[in-house]
Write a protein that holds these residues in place. Structure first.
Motif, PDB file in Angstrom:
ATOM      1  N   THR A 109       0.842  -1.188   0.000  1.00 16.51           N
ATOM      2  CA  THR A 109       0.000   0.000   0.000  1.00 16.51           C
ATOM      3  C   THR A 109       0.881   1.243   0.000  1.00 16.51           C
ATOM      4  O   THR A 109       1.732   1.382   0.889  1.00 16.51           O
ATOM      5  CB  THR A 109      -0.895   0.027   1.263  1.00 16.51           C
ATOM      6  OG1 THR A 109      -1.607  -1.208   1.355  1.00 16.51           O
ATOM      7  CG2 THR A 109      -1.865   1.193   1.225  1.00 16.51           C
ATOM      8  N   PRO A 110       0.688   2.149  -0.958  1.00 13.18           N
ATOM      9  CA  PRO A 110       1.442   3.405  -0.904  1.00 13.18           C
ATOM     10  C   PRO A 110       0.932   4.263   0.256  1.00 13.18           C
ATOM     11  O   PRO A 110      -0.262   4.237   0.577  1.00 13.18           O
ATOM     12  CB  PRO A 110       1.158   4.064  -2.256  1.00 13.18           C
ATOM     13  CG  PRO A 110      -0.070   3.404  -2.781  1.00 13.18           C
ATOM     14  CD  PRO A 110      -0.188   2.064  -2.121  1.00 13.18           C
ATOM     15  N   SER A 111       1.808   4.999   0.893  1.00 14.14           N
ATOM     16  CA  SER A 111       1.408   5.875   1.978  1.00 14.14           C
ATOM     17  C   SER A 111       0.608   7.054   1.436  1.00 14.14           C
ATOM     18  O   SER A 111       0.990   7.659   0.437  1.00 14.14           O
ATOM     19  CB  SER A 111       2.641   6.395   2.726  1.00 14.14           C
ATOM     20  OG  SER A 111       2.265   7.351   3.693  1.00 14.14           O
ATOM     21  N   ARG A 112      -0.497   7.383   2.115  1.00 16.43           N
ATOM     22  CA  ARG A 112      -1.295   8.547   1.711  1.00 16.43           C
ATOM     23  C   ARG A 112      -0.694   9.837   2.247  1.00 16.43           C
ATOM     24  O   ARG A 112      -0.831  10.884   1.640  1.00 16.43           O
ATOM     25  CB  ARG A 112      -2.729   8.402   2.219  1.00 16.43           C
ATOM     26  CG  ARG A 112      -3.505   7.334   1.462  1.00 16.43           C
ATOM     27  CD  ARG A 112      -4.911   7.245   1.976  1.00 16.43           C
ATOM     28  NE  ARG A 112      -4.885   6.565   3.274  1.00 16.43           N
ATOM     29  CZ  ARG A 112      -5.685   5.590   3.626  1.00 16.43           C
ATOM     30  NH1 ARG A 112      -6.611   5.182   2.806  1.00 16.43           N
ATOM     31  NH2 ARG A 112      -5.581   5.016   4.795  1.00 16.43           N
ATOM     32  N   SER A 113      -0.026   9.765   3.399  1.00 12.29           N
ATOM     33  CA  SER A 113       0.491  10.980   4.026  1.00 12.29           C
ATOM     34  C   SER A 113       1.967  11.242   3.726  1.00 12.29           C
ATOM     35  O   SER A 113       2.434  12.361   3.864  1.00 12.29           O
ATOM     36  CB  SER A 113       0.286  10.918   5.537  1.00 12.29           C
ATOM     37  OG  SER A 113       0.979   9.812   6.080  1.00 12.29           O
ATOM     38  N   ARG A 114       2.700  10.196   3.339  1.00 12.22           N
ATOM     39  CA  ARG A 114       4.127  10.343   3.048  1.00 12.22           C
ATOM     40  C   ARG A 114       4.415   9.717   1.683  1.00 12.22           C
ATOM     41  O   ARG A 114       4.659   8.513   1.595  1.00 12.22           O
ATOM     42  CB  ARG A 114       4.946   9.675   4.143  1.00 12.22           C
ATOM     43  CG  ARG A 114       4.723  10.371   5.502  1.00 12.22           C
ATOM     44  CD  ARG A 114       5.560   9.801   6.596  1.00 12.22           C
ATOM     45  NE  ARG A 114       6.971  10.007   6.335  1.00 12.22           N
ATOM     46  CZ  ARG A 114       7.933   9.381   6.989  1.00 12.22           C
ATOM     47  NH1 ARG A 114       7.636   8.527   7.946  1.00 12.22           N
ATOM     48  NH2 ARG A 114       9.199   9.608   6.708  1.00 12.22           N
ATOM     49  N   PRO A 115       4.397  10.527   0.639  1.00  9.09           N
ATOM     50  CA  PRO A 115       4.514   9.986  -0.718  1.00  9.09           C
ATOM     51  C   PRO A 115       5.854   9.325  -1.025  1.00  9.09           C
ATOM     52  O   PRO A 115       5.977   8.629  -2.026  1.00  9.09           O
ATOM     53  CB  PRO A 115       4.290  11.206  -1.607  1.00  9.09           C
ATOM     54  CG  PRO A 115       4.541  12.381  -0.747  1.00  9.09           C
ATOM     55  CD  PRO A 115       4.222  11.964   0.658  1.00  9.09           C
ATOM     56  N   GLY A 118       6.014   3.505   1.290  1.00  9.35           N
ATOM     57  CA  GLY A 118       4.858   2.624   1.248  1.00  9.35           C
ATOM     58  C   GLY A 118       5.013   1.555   2.313  1.00  9.35           C
ATOM     59  O   GLY A 118       6.040   1.462   2.990  1.00  9.35           O
ATOM     60  N   ARG A 145       9.834   4.603  -1.537  1.00 13.87           N
ATOM     61  CA  ARG A 145       9.442   4.631  -2.942  1.00 13.87           C
ATOM     62  C   ARG A 145      10.680   4.967  -3.747  1.00 13.87           C
ATOM     63  O   ARG A 145      11.622   5.590  -3.249  1.00 13.87           O
ATOM     64  CB  ARG A 145       8.355   5.688  -3.194  1.00 13.87           C
ATOM     65  CG  ARG A 145       7.121   5.604  -2.316  1.00 13.87           C
ATOM     66  CD  ARG A 145       6.049   4.647  -2.735  1.00 13.87           C
ATOM     67  NE  ARG A 145       5.628   4.648  -4.097  1.00 13.87           N
ATOM     68  CZ  ARG A 145       4.489   5.149  -4.552  1.00 13.87           C
ATOM     69  NH1 ARG A 145       3.656   5.777  -3.737  1.00 13.87           N
ATOM     70  NH2 ARG A 145       4.167   5.017  -5.823  1.00 13.87           N
TER      71      ARG A 145
END
Length: 148
Positions: A109-115, A118, A145
């Motif tokens: 899952t990619p992080s929503r708050s820290r691009p 993940g 990432r």
């Protein structure tokens, strides 16, 4: 370097080899889990273990060593772990056992708050020399990432 984008759910790998010694079982137990069945043949004989058994936490530490050695060989952009979802000690680990790991990447899952990072979940299964499963754990890992 292995990044988040390189992870493929369903990927499996097998690695590691660790022989459990009596001395290591006793040393770990004395320091971290001094229950009688981890310290004494006589006490262990009175339990369902039947003989001196390694602490489950010792088995976790052995697994961690094999995981880190494997990650170092592959050179992952790992950032640690926020924790575990499941941990099961299924069979005792005894002095003389030889342990190995198998992992399966369950999801990512990619992080929503820290691009720039993940997370992923993987199941690690620890086997003894007879291919008996002694422990399973589902863990969460953090990974960078790929830089732009």
């Amino acid at each position: 370097m292995l990044y988040f984008e390189d992870l493929e759910p369903g990927t499996k790998s097998a690695f590691g080899r660790h022989e459990v010694t009596r001395e290591a079982v006793l040393e770990f137990a004395q320091k971290y889990d001094p229950q009688p069945f981890h310290l004494s043949d006589e006490e262990a004989a009175r339990t369902h273990f039947g003989r001196l058994a390694a602490s489950g936490w010792h088995t976790c530490a052995i697994m961690m060593r094999m995981l880190v050695d494997n990650m170092s060989a592959i050179q992952q952009a790992g950032l640690g772990s926020p924790g575990l979802d499941e941990l099961r000690w299924l069979k005792p680990v005894y002095p003389g056992d030889v342990l190995r790991c198998e992992t399966e990447l369950l999801d990512k899952t990619p992080s929503r708050s820290r691009p720039n990072l993940g997370s992923f979940r993987s199941r690690t299964t620890i086997f003894n020399q007879d291919d008996v499963i002694v422990m399973t754990v589902v863990s969460i890992g953090l990974i960078q990432r790929r830089p732009a």
